[in-house]
Design an enzyme around this catalytic site. Structure first.
Site, PDB file in Angstrom:
ATOM      1  N   GLU A  41     -36.065   4.092  -7.335  1.00 23.14           N
ATOM      2  CA  GLU A  41     -36.401   4.640  -8.331  1.00 23.14           C
ATOM      3  C   GLU A  41     -37.483   6.181  -8.047  1.00 23.14           C
ATOM      4  OE1 GLU A  41     -37.567   1.599 -10.887  1.00 23.14           O
ATOM      5  OE2 GLU A  41     -35.643   1.033 -10.847  1.00 23.14           O
ATOM      6  N   GLU A  59     -32.514  -3.209  -1.369  1.00 23.45           N
ATOM      7  CA  GLU A  59     -31.908  -2.919  -2.943  1.00 23.45           C
ATOM      8  C   GLU A  59     -30.931  -1.958  -3.205  1.00 23.45           C
ATOM      9  OE1 GLU A  59     -35.859  -4.281  -5.507  1.00 23.45           O
ATOM     10  OE2 GLU A  59     -35.944  -2.339  -5.504  1.00 23.45           O
ATOM     11  N   SER A  73     -30.985  -7.265  -9.586  1.00 24.24           N
ATOM     12  CA  SER A  73     -30.416  -8.201 -10.744  1.00 24.24           C
ATOM     13  C   SER A  73     -30.341  -9.785  -9.855  1.00 24.24           C
ATOM     14  CB  SER A  73     -29.061  -7.889 -10.995  1.00 24.24           C
ATOM     15  OG  SER A  73     -28.821  -6.550 -11.533  1.00 24.24           O
ATOM     16  N   ASN A 117     -41.682  -7.019  -9.365  1.00 27.27           N
ATOM     17  CA  ASN A 117     -42.016  -5.693  -9.633  1.00 27.27           C
ATOM     18  C   ASN A 117     -41.922  -5.298 -11.141  1.00 27.27           C
ATOM     19  OD1 ASN A 117     -42.141  -2.664 -10.091  1.00 27.27           O
ATOM     20  ND2 ASN A 117     -40.304  -2.518  -8.842  1.00 27.27           N
ATOM     21  N   LYS A 132     -42.343  -2.800 -12.722  1.00 20.98           N
ATOM     22  CA  LYS A 132     -42.205  -1.252 -13.118  1.00 20.98           C
ATOM     23  C   LYS A 132     -43.226  -0.726 -14.094  1.00 20.98           C
ATOM     24  CE  LYS A 132     -37.799  -2.069 -11.233  1.00 20.98           C
ATOM     25  NZ  LYS A 132     -36.313  -1.824 -11.156  1.00 20.98           N
ATOM     26  N   GLY A 140     -30.943  -3.300 -11.919  1.00 24.54           N
ATOM     27  CA  GLY A 140     -30.951  -3.199 -13.350  1.00 24.54           C
ATOM     28  C   GLY A 140     -29.687  -3.097 -14.026  1.00 24.54           C
ATOM     29  N   HIS A 183     -39.378   2.707  -3.283  1.00 27.07           N
ATOM     30  CA  HIS A 183     -38.330   2.199  -3.995  1.00 27.07           C
ATOM     31  C   HIS A 183     -37.311   3.319  -4.539  1.00 27.07           C
ATOM     32  CE1 HIS A 183     -36.687   0.417  -7.781  1.00 27.07           C
ATOM     33  NE2 HIS A 183     -37.409  -0.866  -7.249  1.00 27.07           N
TER      34      HIS A 183
HETATM   35  P1  13P Z   1     -33.505  -5.712 -11.352  1.00 30.14           P
HETATM   36  O1  13P Z   1     -34.350  -7.162 -10.902  1.00 30.14           O
HETATM   37  O2  13P Z   1     -34.104  -5.353 -12.672  1.00 30.14           O
HETATM   38  O3  13P Z   1     -32.461  -5.071 -11.064  1.00 30.14           O
HETATM   39  O4  13P Z   1     -34.479  -4.639 -10.616  1.00 30.14           O
HETATM   40  C1  13P Z   1     -34.633  -4.705  -9.044  1.00 30.14           C
HETATM   41  C2  13P Z   1     -35.663  -3.873  -8.630  1.00 30.14           C
HETATM   42  O5  13P Z   1     -35.556  -2.601  -8.685  1.00 30.14           O
HETATM   43  C3  13P Z   1     -36.884  -4.338  -8.060  1.00 30.14           C
HETATM   44  O6  13P Z   1     -37.656  -3.464  -7.316  1.00 30.14           O
END
Ligand code: 13P
Length: 250
Positions: A97, A167, A213, A10, A12, A173, A95
């Site tokens: 976010e 997740e 992560s 992803n 982003k 992150g 997601h």
């Molecule tokens: P990270 O791997 O940066 O923690 O992000 C995970 C994520 O949100 C994938 O959709």
């Protein structure tokens, strides 16, 4: 068991088209002998560029979100028809976010899930608890609610097009990964929830990715767990050097 590993990147809100093209080309070259199922989800603006590069390869093209309506006066939204027009095969929905920063609720996410399926897209449905929910002992119930409500009205015949991504929000992150044991426990719980809804065979077959992560150093350990069938990778998906070792784990 018919589950195979599914590793998704992803991207982003990163990368211009030129940067996205460079990464996509590197991944096509370096994953062509990869044994697992792969996907990249660039920003909307790079879908056409990346789509042309991954077309006909073992890497699927994914979008990171989608509107809940098919067409009409929805300024700033992107329709399933437009995604399909660009060759998108999969869409990431729910997601964290989107849930927490853009206030998407379970009802909206469910509407999107059903619309995506109606149009033949594969869906990666993300679920996961906040840190305070985990600390309050609510990780399982939060994931259960998000799974049940996300899948409301989805017939068993469509379940093959659903992938769930667990997740935990506190691991995204942050560099904090859930331990493989903790992640596996939630994955097992989600699988049980799917079993209650759709029966044992469906539960056994559904792919549940872990996200938060994930990096080369922890990928094999995470995916070595019985209920972890892949990864949804954020930060480490932004460079071939960090994504390829995850994608080629094992
Ligand atoms: P990270 O791997 O940066 O923690 O992000 C995970 C994520 O949100 C994938 O959709």
């Amino acid at each position: 068991m018919s589950r195979s590993y599914y590793i998704a990147g992803n991207w982003k809100m990163h990368k211009t088209r030129a940067e996205a093209a460079e990464l996509a080309k590197a991944l096509v070259a370096q994953l062509k002998d990869g044994k697992h199922k792969y996907l990249v989800a660039p920003s909307f603006t790079s879908l056409e560029t990346v789509g042309a590069i991954v077309k006909g390869t073992n890497i699927r093209l994914g979008a990171q979100n989608m509107a809940a309506e098919e067409i009409g006066a929805h300024t700033g939204e992107v329709s399933v028809l437009q995604l399909k027009d660009l060759g998108v095969q999969t869409v990431i929905l729910g997601h964290s976010e989107r849930r927490h920063n853009y206030k998407e609720d379970n009802a909206l996410i469910n509407k999107k899930v059903k619309l995506a399926l109606q149009h033949g897209l594969e869906v990666i449905l993300c679920v996961g608890e906040l840190l305070e929910e985990r600390e309050a002992g609510k990780a399982e119930s939060v994931c259960e609610t998000q799974t049940v409500k996300g899948l409301e009205g989805v017939p068993a015949s469509e379940l093959g097009k659903i992938v769930i991504a667990y997740e935990p929000v506190w691991a995204i992150g942050t560099g904090k990964t859930a331990t493989p044991e903790d992640a596996d426990a939630i994955h097992a719980y989600i699988r049980k929830v799917v079993g209650k809804l759709y029966g044992d065979a469906a539960a056994e077959n559904i792919i549940i990715q872990y996200g938060g992560s994930v990096k080369a150093e922890n990928a094999a350990q995470l995916m070595g767990k019985e209920n972890i069938d892949g990864a949804l990778v954020g930060g480490a998906a932004l460079k071939a050097d960090t994504f390829v070792p995850i994608a080629k784990f094992g």
